[in-house]
Design a protein around this motif. Structure first.
Motif, PDB file in Angstrom:
ATOM      1  N   ARG A 737       0.829  -1.207   0.000  1.00 33.72           N
ATOM      2  CA  ARG A 737       0.000   0.000   0.000  1.00 33.72           C
ATOM      3  C   ARG A 737       0.863   1.256   0.000  1.00 33.72           C
ATOM      4  NH1 ARG A 737      -4.413   2.282  -1.832  1.00 33.72           N
ATOM      5  NH2 ARG A 737      -5.165   3.960  -0.464  1.00 33.72           N
ATOM      6  N   ALA A 738       1.932   1.234   0.733  1.00 31.79           N
ATOM      7  CA  ALA A 738       2.842   2.393   0.752  1.00 31.79           C
ATOM      8  C   ALA A 738       3.492   2.607  -0.607  1.00 31.79           C
ATOM      9  CB  ALA A 738       3.890   2.198   1.839  1.00 31.79           C
ATOM     10  N   ASN A 739       3.860   1.517  -1.289  1.00 32.12           N
ATOM     11  CA  ASN A 739       4.467   1.653  -2.613  1.00 32.12           C
ATOM     12  C   ASN A 739       3.479   2.235  -3.621  1.00 32.12           C
ATOM     13  OD1 ASN A 739       6.876   0.581  -1.652  1.00 32.12           O
ATOM     14  ND2 ASN A 739       6.317  -1.531  -2.215  1.00 32.12           N
ATOM     15  N   ILE A 740       2.228   1.854  -3.503  1.00 31.55           N
ATOM     16  CA  ILE A 740       1.210   2.400  -4.422  1.00 31.55           C
ATOM     17  C   ILE A 740       1.085   3.901  -4.228  1.00 31.55           C
ATOM     18  CG2 ILE A 740      -1.247   2.393  -4.954  1.00 31.55           C
ATOM     19  CD1 ILE A 740      -1.282  -0.583  -4.307  1.00 31.55           C
ATOM     20  N   ILE A 741       1.009   4.334  -2.972  1.00 35.31           N
ATOM     21  CA  ILE A 741       0.893   5.779  -2.714  1.00 35.31           C
ATOM     22  C   ILE A 741       2.147   6.505  -3.186  1.00 35.31           C
ATOM     23  CG2 ILE A 741       0.606   7.512  -0.904  1.00 35.31           C
ATOM     24  CD1 ILE A 741      -0.912   5.454   0.723  1.00 35.31           C
ATOM     25  N   GLN A 742       3.336   5.918  -2.973  1.00 34.62           N
ATOM     26  CA  GLN A 742       4.583   6.565  -3.382  1.00 34.62           C
ATOM     27  C   GLN A 742       4.681   6.663  -4.888  1.00 34.62           C
ATOM     28  OE1 GLN A 742       6.909   7.868  -1.178  1.00 34.62           O
ATOM     29  NE2 GLN A 742       7.752   8.775  -3.052  1.00 34.62           N
ATOM     30  N   SER A 743       4.237   5.621  -5.605  1.00 35.72           N
ATOM     31  CA  SER A 743       4.298   5.668  -7.069  1.00 35.72           C
ATOM     32  C   SER A 743       3.369   6.757  -7.616  1.00 35.72           C
ATOM     33  CB  SER A 743       3.914   4.301  -7.635  1.00 35.72           C
ATOM     34  OG  SER A 743       2.586   3.975  -7.278  1.00 35.72           O
ATOM     35  N   GLU A 788       0.979  13.196  -0.107  1.00 34.99           N
ATOM     36  CA  GLU A 788       1.973  13.238   0.970  1.00 34.99           C
ATOM     37  C   GLU A 788       1.319  13.024   2.331  1.00 34.99           C
ATOM     38  OE1 GLU A 788       3.851  16.982   0.462  1.00 34.99           O
ATOM     39  OE2 GLU A 788       5.245  16.286  -1.113  1.00 34.99           O
ATOM     40  N   GLN A 789       0.160  13.625   2.541  1.00 38.64           N
ATOM     41  CA  GLN A 789      -0.541  13.414   3.804  1.00 38.64           C
ATOM     42  C   GLN A 789      -0.978  11.952   3.965  1.00 38.64           C
ATOM     43  OE1 GLN A 789      -3.749  16.230   4.005  1.00 38.64           O
ATOM     44  NE2 GLN A 789      -2.405  18.017   3.858  1.00 38.64           N
ATOM     45  N   ARG A 790      -1.460  11.349   2.864  1.00 34.21           N
ATOM     46  CA  ARG A 790      -1.842   9.946   2.925  1.00 34.21           C
ATOM     47  C   ARG A 790      -0.651   9.056   3.248  1.00 34.21           C
ATOM     48  NH1 ARG A 790      -5.912   8.981  -2.244  1.00 34.21           N
ATOM     49  NH2 ARG A 790      -7.642  10.275  -1.476  1.00 34.21           N
ATOM     50  N   LEU A 791       0.482   9.371   2.672  1.00 34.37           N
ATOM     51  CA  LEU A 791       1.670   8.561   2.924  1.00 34.37           C
ATOM     52  C   LEU A 791       2.099   8.654   4.382  1.00 34.37           C
ATOM     53  CD1 LEU A 791       3.813   6.736   1.695  1.00 34.37           C
ATOM     54  CD2 LEU A 791       5.151   8.776   1.120  1.00 34.37           C
ATOM     55  N   HIS A 794      -0.439   6.783   6.464  1.00 38.13           N
ATOM     56  CA  HIS A 794      -0.296   5.341   6.296  1.00 38.13           C
ATOM     57  C   HIS A 794       0.888   4.812   7.109  1.00 38.13           C
ATOM     58  CE1 HIS A 794      -0.331   1.409   4.406  1.00 38.13           C
ATOM     59  NE2 HIS A 794       0.956   1.574   4.090  1.00 38.13           N
ATOM     60  N   GLU A 795       1.992   5.550   7.116  1.00 39.57           N
ATOM     61  CA  GLU A 795       3.155   5.102   7.894  1.00 39.57           C
ATOM     62  C   GLU A 795       2.836   5.056   9.384  1.00 39.57           C
ATOM     63  OE1 GLU A 795       6.204   7.813   6.844  1.00 39.57           O
ATOM     64  OE2 GLU A 795       6.576   6.925   4.852  1.00 39.57           O
ATOM     65  N   GLU A 796       2.096   6.067   9.871  1.00 41.50           N
ATOM     66  CA  GLU A 796       1.731   6.053  11.285  1.00 41.50           C
ATOM     67  C   GLU A 796       0.743   4.923  11.601  1.00 41.50           C
ATOM     68  OE1 GLU A 796       0.173   9.887  12.083  1.00 41.50           O
ATOM     69  OE2 GLU A 796       2.120  10.920  11.927  1.00 41.50           O
ATOM     70  N   ALA A 797      -0.246   4.720  10.706  1.00 39.45           N
ATOM     71  CA  ALA A 797      -1.225   3.659  10.938  1.00 39.45           C
ATOM     72  C   ALA A 797      -0.598   2.280  10.804  1.00 39.45           C
ATOM     73  CB  ALA A 797      -2.386   3.801   9.956  1.00 39.45           C
ATOM     74  N   ALA A 798       0.404   2.154   9.930  1.00 41.71           N
ATOM     75  CA  ALA A 798       1.050   0.851   9.757  1.00 41.71           C
ATOM     76  C   ALA A 798       1.710   0.387  11.044  1.00 41.71           C
ATOM     77  CB  ALA A 798       2.061   0.925   8.616  1.00 41.71           C
ATOM     78  N   LEU A 799       2.377   1.297  11.741  1.00 38.66           N
ATOM     79  CA  LEU A 799       3.008   0.927  13.009  1.00 38.66           C
ATOM     80  C   LEU A 799       1.970   0.487  14.038  1.00 38.66           C
ATOM     81  CD1 LEU A 799       5.663   3.789  13.236  1.00 38.66           C
ATOM     82  CD2 LEU A 799       6.004   1.430  12.476  1.00 38.66           C
TER      83      LEU A 799
END
Length: 820
Positions: A737-743, A788-791, A794-799
């Motif tokens: 999911r993070a890679n999709i948002i980054q791409s 950028e906000q979604r990314l 997502h990083e905070e929610a992933a943890l």
């Protein structure tokens, strides 16, 4: 006042004082809104105004009772009765109709008579508490019903007045059952007098022509009045028999409350009364009520100043000051019906004059409107709505020579929702008819009528039933009549009539072979079949009451006229005399003639039919081999179709008996979803089961336990592998999911960079389009900021998700070996 205990027709007496005592005893343990326990300043001001109004009213009308305007609520606080009404619209569309709403709450609330029959109740509970108790007197039920009618858009009012004893005690044992007009039976249109019967068709050349005379408008109006009168007799009020009041106690005026629905809103064409205890509707001109003291709604209270006038002669125009005295001055900005002129003195008509402005300001300050409702929101849970007749989902009402049983959906083992039993005498001992209505049955039956004296049963089915049966009528052991849904059957069978073991008649509609009628005469005696008992209808599963073999004596077919061929050349009827071996074919009439051609084929000639002294008959014997073969083939085809129809009917009877022995009630998709939601809520509040399932009820470890030999006994090595595989799977999904948002973020940055290069190139060439460039840059930056906000989110929610899953795995009882 009378102090004796009053019982209703069901044997219930008033228990409000006990319920109020129990409520106040538990008052400290409940969260009660402040509006229940205290009066606002406006309510105190209105109460003081009401006391003055009552004093003046009693001075003007000394013989009238004290106006009923203030009553204590369940908390012991005096409240204005009009503020007890809480207009509410529920989410159930059935309750949007006034008649359905009145009928529902008449069964939902258990009715209790007033503790003092000749006085209104001293305590008037909130309609929300009445819903919770499922019990109330006439005032409680009238206020509850009026609240929901006002919320549905009706012009409804609670009526405080007087009613006869049978109304106040809910005694319907001397009234006609209002459902009697619906207990009709569909009569067949076919008349089977003999085998020569031919159904009518539009191609009849002897149909009388249209003479051009117009229909009488007067006759049409009379028919319409009769039709409306018949509807009113069912919808509004079925005329009751006389109710003699012979006791000395009945000389008192019994106080009662009901609901008035005025015409004008929601397509109401006339004023009607709704009785909250029974749900029945009455016309104001023929109602059984005696007198009216007052009306009140959530906006005002109106006192009846023409008390001596009969209800049938009353005018329910509340702006009529000669008959109604309002308590609160209606707002001039309200509806035109409630706007009254305060005085008749001349005043300035110039809106800009100082006198007019001062008078308008003084009038606005002097108007005292009623306080808002102090009642909390009225809520009816879907489980309570489906139960319909709490607490057990059943109600029984006794009528004159009738008894009605109501059942909530899916509570009766045979899926019955209503049963009406009619008796021959008033003592209700000999049953005459039993009418039953069903819902959600798998066999699609929705109504069944048993005529006990005639030993007859009539069943009605919805489309989709076995064999597409529409109506099944059976005289036990004698006759059977079945109507079908024609459009759903391949053979286009419309009706089947059977005299058991004697005769079968079938009617068709819209067949390609133009067959419209088919019949067969049967006999159980082999001797009746003569020397040729070759055609036999047999069924291996026939019961003891029916013979296994029935011999065919005669078969008949009728065909409609084919308009594509010349008249007189297509067959109208065929008669197959099986014992004689004779086939008679009759052709359609030729246009303009009263005779028709008839052909007789004898493929088993005997002395009995060697000579046929009939005119206009062409007899063909062995010389016409082609016609003889055609007649023999048509006889075989007719017998084959009859045998197939006979077998299908027996299969239909077997399935019908199977359904009746094992009744299955189907549940709708919504009911199934509601059950799953309730089970999910139960699992969420009890035990460790919630640890093993997600919000959809799926075990999160199922994909990782497939390779485990015994999931109930997991070793430590297997538990470590399952835990690590589960964490790795979550990690892979989060990274993906993070890679999709980054791409997507990289694509937006690349598009913005290209746009900037294009703009710089256009500046060097002198083509300056700054507005379009700024607009595109603004849109691109907006998308980039969102990504950028979604990314970051997502990083905070992933943890957090990773830590939550880790804790869930540590607490899972199946992986408890990891904690040892």
């Amino acid at each position: 006042k009378t102090n004796t205990t009053v019982f209703s027709a069901e044997g219930r007496f008033n228990t409000k004082s006990r319920r109020i005592h129990e409520f106040r005893r538990m008052l400290d343990n409940k969260v009660i809104p402040e509006s229940y326990q205290f009066n606002t300043i406006k309510e105190e001001l209105c109460s003081e105004y009401i006391h003055k109004f009552i004093t003046e009213f009693q001075l003007i009308h000394p013989k009238r009772k004290r106006p009923y305007m203030i009553a204590e609520n369940e908390c012991g606080v005096g409240k204005i009765i009009c503020s007890t009404i809480r207009p509410t619209q529920l989410q159930y569309t059935e309750l949007y109709d006034a008649y359905e709403c009145a009928s529902f709450f008449a069964g939902f609330i258990l009715y209790e008579p007033l503790q003092t029959p000749d006085e209104p109740p001293e305590i008037l509970a909130s309609p929300a508490q009445t819903l919770q108790w499922h019990t109330g007197d006439c005032f409680d039920m009238a206020i509850l019903l009026c609240s929901f009618l006002l919320g549905s858009g009706y012009d409804a009012y609670v009526v405080n007045g007087y009613a006869p004893k049978f109304i106040t005690l809910r005694d319907q044992s001397k009234t006609q059952c209002p459902l009697v007009s619906t207990t009709f039976e569909m009569n067949p249109t076919e008349n089977d007098e003999d085998d020569t019967h031919e159904p009518d068709n539009d191609g009849n050349p002897y149909k009388p022509p249209n003479n051009g005379i117009k229909e009488s408008k007067f006759v049409a109006d009379q028919e319409e009045r009769k039709r409306l009168a018949g509807l009113d007799s069912f919808i509004l009020w079925a005329q009751d028999e006389e109710h003699p009041e012979t006791d000395d106690e009945d000389s008192i005026q019994r106080v009662h409350a009901w609901v008035l629905v005025r015409a004008g809103r929601r397509d109401m064409r006339e004023h009607i009364f709704l009785e909250p205890s029974t749900g029945r509707a009455y016309q104001t001109s023929t109602s059984p009520y005696i007198a009216i003291e007052s009306l009140f709604s959530d906006k005002n209270i109106w006192m009846n100043t023409a008390f001596d006038r009969q209800i049938s002669q009353m005018d329910f125009d509340l702006t009529n000051s000669s008959q109604w005295e309002y308590l609160f001055i209606p707002d001039r900005k309200g509806s035109q019906e409630e706007v009254l002129i305060a005085d008749d003195r001349p005043e300035s008509h110039d809106p800009n004059s100082i006198e007019h402005k001062d008078h308008s300001e003084d009038t606005a300050q002097q108007i005292l409107d009623p306080p808002p409702s102090w009642v909390s929101s009225l809520v009816l849970d879907r489980s309570q709505y489906l139960l319909r007749y709490p607490p057990h989902g059943r109600r029984t009402i006794l009528y004159l020579r009738a008894k009605v049983d109501y059942f909530a959906k899916n509570t009766h083992p045979q899926a019955i929702v209503m049963r009406v039993i009619f008796y021959l005498e008033k003592a209700r001992t000999t049953v005459k008819e039993v009418h039953e209505w069903f819902e959600n049955r798998k066999d699609r039956m929705f109504k069944r009528v048993r005529y006990c004296l005639e030993d007859r049963i009539c069943e009605s089915y919805s489309p989709g039933s076995a064999g597409e049966v529409r109506q099944w009528t059976e005289y036990a052991g004698k006759r059977r009549e079945i109507d079908f849904y024609v459009s759903a059957r391949l053979d286009r069978l419309r009706r089947r009539e059977e005299e058991i073991s004697k005769k079968i008649c079938e009617y068709f509609e819209g067949r390609t072979d133009r067959l419209i009628f088919r019949s067969v005469i049967l006999s159980a005696n082999k001797s009746d079949a003569g020397a040729r008992p070759i055609l036999v209808l047999s069924h291996p599963h026939a019961n003891g009451n029916q013979p296994h073999e029935l011999y065919v004596l005669k078969m008949t077919q009728s065909f409609s006229q084919d308009t594509k061929v010349s008249s007189g050349t297509d067959i109208s009827k065929r008669y197959f005399y099986v014992p004689e071996g004779k086939v008679v074919s009759q052709y359609h009439f030729v246009t303009g003639k009263i005779t028709r051609q008839t052909k007789v084929y004898n493929h088993a000639r005997s002395a009995a039919n060697s000579a046929i002294p009939l005119q206009n008959i062409d007899e063909f014997g062995e010389d016409d081999q082609e016609g003889l073969q055609e007649a023999a083939a048509s006889e075989r085809d007719c017998y084959k179709q009859l045998q197939e129809s006979y077998d299908n009917n027996h299969e239909l009877m077997r399935r019908r008996a199977e359904f009746e022995n094992n009744v299955i009630a189907e549940r709708t998709v919504f009911e199934t979803a509601l059950e799953r939601a309730e089970k999910g809520a139960t699992n969420a509040t009890g035990g460790d089961g919630i640890l093993n399932t997600d919000a959809k009820g799926v075990d999160y470890l199922t994909p990782y336990l497939r390779n485990i030999r015994d999931p109930s006994r997991i070793t430590k090595e297997e538990a470590v592998e399952v835990r690590q595989a589960c964490l790795d799977g979550l990690k892979a999904r989060l990274v993906e999911r993070a890679n999709i948002i980054q791409s997507r973020l990289n694509e937006e940055n690349l598009k913005l960079a290209r746009k900037q290069e294009q703009f710089q190139r256009s500046q060097r060439e002198g083509d300056l389009s700054t507005e379009e460039y700024e607009r595109s840059c603004t849109d691109a930056m907006f998308r980039i900021n969102i990504l950028e906000q979604r990314l970051v989110a997502h990083e905070e929610a992933a943890l957090k998700k990773f830590a939550t899953l880790d804790a869930k795995l540590n607490g899972d009882s199946r992986l408890r070996v990891l904690r040892n």
